[in-house]
Every structure is written in structure tokens, then in C-alpha cells.
Design a protein around this motif. Structure first.
Motif, mmCIF file in Angstrom:
data_model
loop_
_atom_site.group_PDB
_atom_site.id
_atom_site.type_symbol
_atom_site.label_atom_id
_atom_site.label_comp_id
_atom_site.label_asym_id
_atom_site.label_seq_id
_atom_site.Cartn_x
_atom_site.Cartn_y
_atom_site.Cartn_z
ATOM 1 N N LEU A 284 -45.563 13.784 -84.278
ATOM 2 C CA LEU A 284 -46.857 14.040 -84.916
ATOM 3 C C LEU A 284 -47.639 12.779 -85.244
ATOM 4 C CD1 LEU A 284 -45.909 16.970 -87.321
ATOM 5 C CD2 LEU A 284 -46.978 17.054 -85.068
ATOM 6 N N ALA A 285 -46.944 11.642 -85.304
ATOM 7 C CA ALA A 285 -47.630 10.391 -85.632
ATOM 8 C C ALA A 285 -48.761 10.131 -84.641
ATOM 9 C CB ALA A 285 -46.639 9.234 -85.633
ATOM 10 N N GLY A 286 -48.621 10.634 -83.446
ATOM 11 C CA GLY A 286 -49.655 10.438 -82.431
ATOM 12 C C GLY A 286 -50.914 11.240 -82.687
ATOM 13 N N CYS A 287 -50.849 12.177 -83.643
ATOM 14 C CA CYS A 287 -52.014 13.019 -83.949
ATOM 15 C C CYS A 287 -52.957 12.383 -84.952
ATOM 16 C CB CYS A 287 -51.559 14.367 -84.506
ATOM 17 S SG CYS A 287 -50.582 15.367 -83.360
ATOM 18 N N VAL A 288 -52.479 11.353 -85.641
ATOM 19 C CA VAL A 288 -53.297 10.735 -86.685
ATOM 20 C C VAL A 288 -54.534 10.053 -86.111
ATOM 21 C CG1 VAL A 288 -53.364 8.936 -88.450
ATOM 22 C CG2 VAL A 288 -51.331 10.370 -88.201
ATOM 23 N N VAL A 289 -55.667 10.328 -86.732
ATOM 24 C CA VAL A 289 -56.925 9.711 -86.317
ATOM 25 C C VAL A 289 -57.311 8.677 -87.368
ATOM 26 C CG1 VAL A 289 -59.393 10.091 -85.939
ATOM 27 C CG2 VAL A 289 -57.723 11.745 -85.074
ATOM 28 N N VAL B 60 -54.145 4.829 -94.908
ATOM 29 C CA VAL B 60 -54.853 5.919 -94.236
ATOM 30 C C VAL B 60 -53.907 7.100 -94.017
ATOM 31 C CG1 VAL B 60 -55.838 6.623 -92.003
ATOM 32 C CG2 VAL B 60 -56.477 4.424 -93.032
ATOM 33 N N GLY B 61 -54.446 8.295 -94.256
ATOM 34 C CA GLY B 61 -53.648 9.472 -93.973
ATOM 35 C C GLY B 61 -54.118 10.071 -92.647
ATOM 36 N N HIS B 62 -55.396 10.424 -92.606
ATOM 37 C CA HIS B 62 -55.970 11.030 -91.404
ATOM 38 C C HIS B 62 -57.490 10.985 -91.490
ATOM 39 C CE1 HIS B 62 -55.985 13.467 -87.820
ATOM 40 N NE2 HIS B 62 -56.471 14.553 -88.404
ATOM 41 N N ARG B 63 -58.129 10.750 -90.348
ATOM 42 C CA ARG B 63 -59.587 10.751 -90.269
ATOM 43 C C ARG B 63 -60.251 9.847 -91.323
ATOM 44 N NH1 ARG B 63 -60.919 17.115 -89.550
ATOM 45 N NH2 ARG B 63 -63.004 16.351 -90.039
ATOM 46 N N SER B 64 -59.735 8.629 -91.440
ATOM 47 C CA SER B 64 -60.308 7.635 -92.357
ATOM 48 C C SER B 64 -59.884 6.258 -91.865
ATOM 49 C CB SER B 64 -59.776 7.854 -93.777
ATOM 50 O OG SER B 64 -60.210 6.806 -94.634
ATOM 51 N N THR B 65 -60.632 5.243 -92.307
ATOM 52 C CA THR B 65 -60.231 3.875 -91.996
ATOM 53 C C THR B 65 -59.663 3.302 -93.281
ATOM 54 O OG1 THR B 65 -62.383 2.995 -92.652
ATOM 55 C CG2 THR B 65 -62.082 3.533 -90.301
ATOM 56 N N LEU B 66 -58.909 2.228 -93.165
ATOM 57 C CA LEU B 66 -58.326 1.628 -94.354
ATOM 58 C C LEU B 66 -59.422 1.074 -95.260
ATOM 59 C CD1 LEU B 66 -55.902 0.821 -96.000
ATOM 60 C CD2 LEU B 66 -55.694 -1.258 -94.600
ATOM 61 N N GLY C 95 -46.503 9.159 -93.118
ATOM 62 C CA GLY C 95 -46.153 9.529 -94.486
ATOM 63 C C GLY C 95 -46.825 10.834 -94.897
ATOM 64 N N LEU C 96 -46.595 11.212 -96.149
ATOM 65 C CA LEU C 96 -47.140 12.465 -96.693
ATOM 66 C C LEU C 96 -48.632 12.666 -96.424
ATOM 67 C CD1 LEU C 96 -47.010 14.997 -98.508
ATOM 68 C CD2 LEU C 96 -47.285 13.473 -100.473
ATOM 69 N N ALA C 97 -49.436 11.618 -96.667
ATOM 70 C CA ALA C 97 -50.888 11.750 -96.488
ATOM 71 C C ALA C 97 -51.260 12.023 -95.037
ATOM 72 C CB ALA C 97 -51.600 10.499 -96.991
ATOM 73 N N CYS C 98 -50.498 11.466 -94.100
ATOM 74 C CA CYS C 98 -50.758 11.724 -92.676
ATOM 75 C C CYS C 98 -50.397 13.163 -92.353
ATOM 76 C CB CYS C 98 -49.912 10.801 -91.797
ATOM 77 S SG CYS C 98 -50.311 9.057 -91.938
ATOM 78 N N HIS C 99 -49.238 13.580 -92.824
ATOM 79 C CA HIS C 99 -48.761 14.926 -92.535
ATOM 80 C C HIS C 99 -49.735 15.972 -93.080
ATOM 81 C CE1 HIS C 99 -44.720 17.024 -91.527
ATOM 82 N NE2 HIS C 99 -45.718 17.846 -91.310
ATOM 83 N N LEU C 100 -50.148 15.785 -94.321
ATOM 84 C CA LEU C 100 -51.076 16.724 -94.928
ATOM 85 C C LEU C 100 -52.421 16.727 -94.188
ATOM 86 C CD1 LEU C 100 -51.377 18.044 -98.226
ATOM 87 C CD2 LEU C 100 -53.381 16.628 -97.803
ATOM 88 N N GLY C 101 -52.898 15.543 -93.870
ATOM 89 C CA GLY C 101 -54.176 15.445 -93.174
ATOM 90 C C GLY C 101 -54.147 16.102 -91.808
ATOM 91 N N VAL C 102 -53.066 15.891 -91.068
ATOM 92 C CA VAL C 102 -52.951 16.462 -89.727
ATOM 93 C C VAL C 102 -52.803 17.983 -89.793
ATOM 94 C CG1 VAL C 102 -51.427 16.632 -87.716
ATOM 95 C CG2 VAL C 102 -52.070 14.392 -88.613
ATOM 96 N N VAL C 103 -51.993 18.458 -90.735
ATOM 97 C CA VAL C 103 -51.811 19.904 -90.880
ATOM 98 C C VAL C 103 -53.127 20.597 -91.216
ATOM 99 C CG1 VAL C 103 -50.809 21.683 -92.370
ATOM 100 C CG2 VAL C 103 -49.376 19.859 -91.467
ATOM 101 N N LEU C 104 -53.899 19.997 -92.086
ATOM 102 C CA LEU C 104 -55.182 20.593 -92.476
ATOM 103 C C LEU C 104 -56.321 20.154 -91.553
ATOM 104 C CD1 LEU C 104 -55.006 20.061 -96.355
ATOM 105 C CD2 LEU C 104 -54.583 22.174 -95.090
ATOM 106 N N ASP C 105 -56.038 19.178 -90.725
ATOM 107 C CA ASP C 105 -57.053 18.552 -89.885
ATOM 108 C C ASP C 105 -58.237 18.150 -90.758
ATOM 109 O OD1 ASP C 105 -58.253 17.536 -87.675
ATOM 110 O OD2 ASP C 105 -59.207 19.422 -87.069
#
Length: 229
Positions: free
Chosen positions: A27-32, A188-194, A126-136
Motif C-alpha cells: 500500500l505504500a505505493g498508493c501514497v500521494v 505526510v500521510g496522503h495527498r499533502s506535501t511536507l 504509518g497510521l496517517a498514510c494508511h488512514l489517508g489512503v483508505v479514505l482517499d
DNA sequence: GCGACAG
DNA sequence: ATCTTGTCGC
């Protein structure tokens, strides 16, 4: 995220740790790691409080308006974790209950702020990536403790920060949100820049070390847990 | 070389 | 995460 990866499958619990690690690696490959075009006007802070001598837990979500940090929605969900705490696998312990708390909200926030890591993770999931990807949805992680990676201490003033790198890549940063107070660790979790995540965390923490949405969710969970005992 | 990593 | 209040200091 494409349709050939059902979101529900991402939220399922693995049978064991080996499967959990495999899931994260895939799933790490799904992170934007890029910002959305739409503005961020509402932010949800998420947290879970655990009972000291039982398996019960309380997941909370508090949504605040970005302009004045006023609370506009909140939810509380009582439950229990089916997965133990294992370093690196926190998401499998907390995600199920957090998703329930999010579903219980009346409004859909523009950003989720998680208690823990995003890309600052052994497998960059991590958690923030997982949550972000699940909810997109846009998500960032704010942790109170540093990872076991070399991190230079940021300067003593609010706003000072230093990057956290792993294998030559920037996976997060240590950010001083208050003068002379221990820094927090943003990623960054998902769909954000640092850079966006760092700026937002600073903006959301005008008076205390932690972002207001997280503080509110934390306090709400503690109170509800104590009221239940 | 191995192990240490959020809550 | 959790055990834990007031207290010393800026």
C-alpha cells in the motif's frame, strides 16, 4: 487511487504480523505526496484513549474550522482494539475504531490530523498514510516522540524545524511549535506535501505544543473514558 | 551485523 | 497508551 483496489480491503485486519508488513509494503505505493487543489478549511483531529485495566477504548474525532479553530463537529465511539500495539503496526490497532469515529461525523473534513507517523515509518506507511489512503483523503501525521533516525534538534524558537531523512529521502521533520518546548514530529500521510503539513501544524498550534484538533480529541477521549468507568 | 521506531 | 497533583518557575 484506482478502482482495482477496493478501499474496504485496505481497512481489513491482517491475520498476523507478516501479513501486516506485506500489506504496508504494497500500500505504500498508493501514497500521494502532493497537495490537492481544493483549499483546506476544516480539519479533523483524531485520537484514541485506552482504559488502564480493560481492553475498552474510546476513539474521538474533533473537527475545527481553520479560520478561527472553533469546533464545528465531534464524534465519540466506544469499542476495543483487536490488534496489539506493535511498533510499526500501530495503524492496525487504531484504524478500525478511528474509521468508525469518522463515519459518525456529520461533516466531511478537508484534512485529517493523526496522532502518530505518516511517511516517517520503516516502510513509509504509518497510521496517517494508511488512514489517508483508505479514505482517499488528505491526511498528515503528528507524533510526540521521535523515530529511531538521526534528527538534529531544531532551533529553540517556535517555527524552527529540521528534516528527518531515511535512505536519502525526506520522510518528515521535527517542528518546534512553541518556544523552548519539545518539538513534534510531522510527516505526510496522503495527498499533502511536507511543507504544507508543517505549515498547517504550526498554524494549528498557536498556543500549545500539539495542534488544537488533536488536543481537543485527546481531552474528549480522556473525559469520556473517565465518565464511563 | 543486529536491533532500536508512533500509540 | 497508562500509572499521576501539586508545585516550582518564567
Amino acid at each position: 487511487m484506482s478502482d482495482d483496489h477496493p478501499r474496504a480491503a485496505y481497512a481489513r485486519l491482517p491475520r498476523d504480523e507478516a501479513e501486516a508488513v506485506a500489506m504496508q509494503t504494497e500500500l505504500a505505493g498508493c501514497v500521494v505526496e502532493a497537495d490537492d487543489d481544493s483549499p483546506i478549511e476544516t480539519i479533523a483531529g483524531l485520537d484514541i484513549a485506552y482504559d488502564k485495566d480493560s481492553d475498552s477504548a474510546v476513539a474521538t474525532a474533533v473537527v475545527m474550522r481553520r479560520s478561527d479553530l472553533a469546533e464545528i463537529d465531534r464524534s465519540v465511539v466506544h469499542g476495543a482494539s483487536d490488534f496489539p500495539y506493535v511498533p510499526g503496526l500501530l495503524a492496525f490497532r487504531e484504524l478500525p475504531l478511528l474509521l468508525q469515529a469518522i463515519e459518525a461525523l456529520a461533516v466531511t473534513p478537508d484534512l485529517y490530523v493523526c496522532d502518530g507517523y505518516g511517511l516517517t515509518h520503516p516502510r513509509r506507511f504509518g497510521l496517517a498514510c494508511h488512514l489517508g489512503v483508505v479514505l482517499d483523503a488528505p491526511a498528515i501525521g503528528v507524533a510526540k516522540n521521535p523515530p529511531h533516525l538521526p534528527v538534529e534538534a531544531p532551533g529553540p524558537k517556535r517555527g524552527a524545524w529540521t528534516p528527518i531523512t531515511a535512505s536519502g529521502e525526506t520522510v518528515g521533520c521535527a517542528l518546534r511549535t512553541q518556544d523552548g518546548v519539545k518539538p513534534v514530529y510531522v510527516s505526510v500521510g496522503h495527498r499533502s506535501t511536507l511543507a504544507t503539513a508543517r505549515g498547517l501544524v504550526l498554524e494549528l498550534a498557536p498556543k500549545y505544543r500539539l495542534p488544537e484538533p488533536i488536543r481537543a480529541a485527546d481531552q474528549l477521549g480522556r473525559r469520556r473514558l473517565a465518565a464511563t468507568e
